[in-house]
Write an enzyme that holds these catalytic residues in place. Structure first.
Site, short mmCIF file in Angstrom:
data_model
loop_
_atom_site.label_atom_id
_atom_site.label_comp_id
_atom_site.label_asym_id
_atom_site.label_seq_id
_atom_site.Cartn_x
_atom_site.Cartn_y
_atom_site.Cartn_z
N LYS A 69 0.74 -1.38 0.09
CA LYS A 69 0.13 0.06 0.10
C LYS A 69 0.75 1.15 -0.07
O LYS A 69 0.35 2.28 -0.77
CB LYS A 69 -0.94 0.15 1.21
N ASP A 106 -10.30 3.50 1.39
CA ASP A 106 -10.62 2.54 2.72
C ASP A 106 -11.42 3.57 3.88
O ASP A 106 -12.51 3.04 4.55
CB ASP A 106 -9.28 2.30 3.73
#
Ligand code: ATR
Length: 277
Positions: A69, A106
């Site tokens: 990420k 997210d």
């Protein structure tokens, strides 16, 4: 010659357990769209090269998960403001001019799930209490700030990590004691477990939630099991609870829309598909 079939996928290392292919496959079938979404097991050393090759072989974008990420953000041609604030990316879209745009959905997924499952809930309902200060907490804190939360309280077993997170997000974020959550919970409107406590195979969440208000909404990012010790303890206080599965579902919607050109729905049928063994 038929038109090119768009490809997308999820890049991780390992990736075998990911349920994202199941979710995107369901959406493609439901919407009757051409396309495929596949798991891609790519080691960290190969990540940058893979990001150059994938668009050449028909990929329009990818999700990225652990451990990529941060590298995904670092390698981006451009990045959304939220990805930059969070310091990590989970949704990459290849650009016609080369390279990719990095986004982080997210926090969006987290807030969309709460709005969906706790009708009337808003980030600005009151103070937000967050257990944990890892990667997931960063996305959630960012979304709560964007949603107008007046105050965000964080507690973490390793306090220094909470201090770092608070420093990155500014004066609305303050650090609280981990052992005794009384002050953290006092008057909190939204209470969130972002730790891995309560996940299958991990220690249980055993902090005292007796200070939780009945008017609060409590939610967990853990969804294996769906009904976690944290949610059970919160429900025992009479508090509204929302499980963590929807965060996974909602975080996937912006990428799907960008890559395949239609907006997917988060439905009870999708939840059932994701929960099937
Ligand atoms: P994620 O990206 O899912 O947030 P992470 O960055 O590894 O994963 O963060 C895991 C979180 O769970 C952290 O807040 C971690 O606390 P520490 O920073 O002290 O490690 C928390 N956590 C994991 N195991 C824990 C345990 N046994 N007790 C308390 N907190 C725990």
């Amino acid at each position: 010659m038929s038109a090119k079939v768009p490809l997308a996928g999820v890049v991780g290392f390992p990736i075998g357990h990911s349920k994202s292919p199941r979710m995107h496959g369901h959406w493609l079938a439901e919407l009757g769209l051409p396309g495929h979404y596949v798991p891609l097991d790519i080691a960290p050393d190969d990540f940058a090269e893979a990001m150059m090759i994938l668009p050449r072989v028909g990929f329009v974008g990818v999700n990225v998960t652990l451990p990529h990420k941060e590298a995904a953000l670092a390698g981006a041609a451009r990045a959304t403001e939220r990805a930059q604030r969070i310091g990590a990316a989970n949704t990459l879209t290849f650009l016609p001019e080369g390279g990719y745009e990095a986004d982080n959905t997210d926090g969006y997924g987290f807030a969309a799930n709460l709005a969906d499952r706790a009708p009337g809930w808003r980030a600005d309902d009151g103070p937000v209490a967050v257990f944990g200060a890892g990667g997931a907490a960063r996305g959630i804190v960012d979304a709560m700030i964007e949603g107008g939360a007046p105050e965000i309280r964080i507690s973490n077993r390793t306090r220094a990590r909470a201090d770092t997170l608070a420093a990155a997000f500014g004066p609305r974020v303050t650090v609280y004691d981990w052992q005794d959550p009384t002050a953290l919970l006092d008057g909190a409107a939204t209470v969130i477990n972002t730790t891995s406590l309560g996940m299958a195979g991990q220690p249980a969440f055993d902090l005292d939630l007796s200070g939780l208000s009945r008017d609060a909404v409590a939610t967990d990012i853990v969804y294996t099991p769906l009904d976690t010790p944290f949610l059970q303890a919160a429900a025992a206080q009479g508090t509204r609870v929302v499980d963590g599965l929807g965060m996974l579902l909602w975080q996937g919607t912006p990428g799907f829309t960008r890559w395949f050109g239609a907006e997917p729905q988060v439905t009870p049928a999708l939840r059932d598909i994701m929960l099937a063994p």
